[in-house]
Design a protein around this motif. Structure first.
Motif, PDB file in Angstrom:
ATOM      1  N   HIS A  43       0.843  -1.192   0.000  1.00  0.00           N
ATOM      2  CA  HIS A  43       0.000   0.000   0.000  1.00  0.00           C
ATOM      3  C   HIS A  43       0.885   1.250   0.000  1.00  0.00           C
ATOM      4  N   HIS A  46       0.153   5.119  -0.509  1.00  0.00           N
ATOM      5  CA  HIS A  46      -0.600   5.844   0.507  1.00  0.00           C
ATOM      6  C   HIS A  46       0.185   6.020   1.814  1.00  0.00           C
ATOM      7  N   ILE A  64      -3.415   1.950   4.771  1.00  0.00           N
ATOM      8  CA  ILE A  64      -3.956   0.678   4.283  1.00  0.00           C
ATOM      9  C   ILE A  64      -5.454   0.827   4.031  1.00  0.00           C
ATOM     10  N   ARG A  66      -6.990   3.507   3.157  1.00  0.00           N
ATOM     11  CA  ARG A  66      -7.211   4.317   1.945  1.00  0.00           C
ATOM     12  C   ARG A  66      -6.968   3.499   0.685  1.00  0.00           C
ATOM     13  N   SER A  67      -6.202   2.442   0.813  1.00  0.00           N
ATOM     14  CA  SER A  67      -5.820   1.618  -0.326  1.00  0.00           C
ATOM     15  C   SER A  67      -6.859   0.542  -0.651  1.00  0.00           C
ATOM     16  N   GLN A  68      -7.587   0.090   0.356  1.00  0.00           N
ATOM     17  CA  GLN A  68      -8.577  -0.976   0.172  1.00  0.00           C
ATOM     18  C   GLN A  68      -9.586  -0.932   1.312  1.00  0.00           C
ATOM     19  N   ARG A  69     -10.656  -1.722   1.170  1.00  0.00           N
ATOM     20  CA  ARG A  69     -11.601  -1.853   2.281  1.00  0.00           C
ATOM     21  C   ARG A  69     -10.875  -2.472   3.465  1.00  0.00           C
ATOM     22  N   ARG A  72     -12.560  -6.003   5.046  1.00  0.00           N
ATOM     23  CA  ARG A  72     -12.736  -7.213   4.219  1.00  0.00           C
ATOM     24  C   ARG A  72     -11.377  -7.705   3.729  1.00  0.00           C
ATOM     25  N   TRP A  73     -11.045  -8.941   4.077  1.00  0.00           N
ATOM     26  CA  TRP A  73      -9.729  -9.499   3.736  1.00  0.00           C
ATOM     27  C   TRP A  73      -9.888 -10.872   3.099  1.00  0.00           C
ATOM     28  N   CYS A  74      -9.149 -11.110   2.040  1.00  0.00           N
ATOM     29  CA  CYS A  74      -9.157 -12.401   1.366  1.00  0.00           C
ATOM     30  C   CYS A  74      -8.400 -13.413   2.228  1.00  0.00           C
TER      31      CYS A  74
END
Length: 170
Positions: A43, A46, A64, A66-69, A72-74
């Motif tokens: 990330h 950012h 982190i 700002r970079s993704q939700r 929610r994590w895979c």
């Protein structure tokens, strides 16, 4: 409709809320502590310039988000045994420290991929960001999402208790 493995169902007949919360209920004896490794360098666009050296991880955690939700994590591992209500700790791999904690809200399967939805505890996460828990304190190196070992789980349970909900949310 998302599928949830049977092991993810809460141990009681209570239904878990799907709305995010700002505080997480105290864990019980059946709660499992999970370590979720996150690479802050993934990330980088950012991150603040000094993200590797600064003590306070707040700006790193915010970057982190700002970079993704952030909720929610895979998952490539753990999804078969993770349960709603278990605690999940965000481990910043390149900094080798924990900076956030929350409760598993759901485990969902989408097109053959598994995801964990997390309700981050804002007060405890704020405290952890200001004073991250170094890997040397809990002694485990998570290479992928994994259960905390016995020693790590004891340290995490104590830190969770020590950072009770009396702290202000960030």
């Amino acid at each position: 409709m998302p599928r949830v493995p049977d092991s993810a169902m809460p141990p009681s007949s209570e239904t878990a809320s799907t709305a995010p919360s700002t505080t997480v209920d105290a864990p019980d004896s059946t709660t499992t502590h999970w370590l979720l490794p996150i690479d802050p360098a993934a990330h980088a666009e950012h991150q603040p310039a000094d993200w590797r050296e600064r003590h306070d991880a707040t700006a790193v955690w915010d970057a982190i988000g700002r970079s993704q939700r952030i909720d929610r994590w895979c998952l490539r591992s753990g999804f078969r045994t993770m349960r709603i209500g278990d605690l999940i700790w965000a481990y910043l791999s390149r900094r080798q420290e924990l900076c956030a904690v929350g409760a598993v809200r759901s485990i969902d399967e989408e097109e053959g991929r598994w995801f964990v939805q997390v309700d981050w505890d804002e007060a405890r996460t704020g405290q952890l960001c200001r004073d991250p828990l170094p890997r040397s304190a809990f002694g485990q190196v998570p290479m992928s999402t994994c259960r905390a070992g016995e020693r790590a789980a004891a340290v995490l349970a104590q830190r969770y208790e020590d950072t009770g909900a009396s702290a202000p949310a960030r």
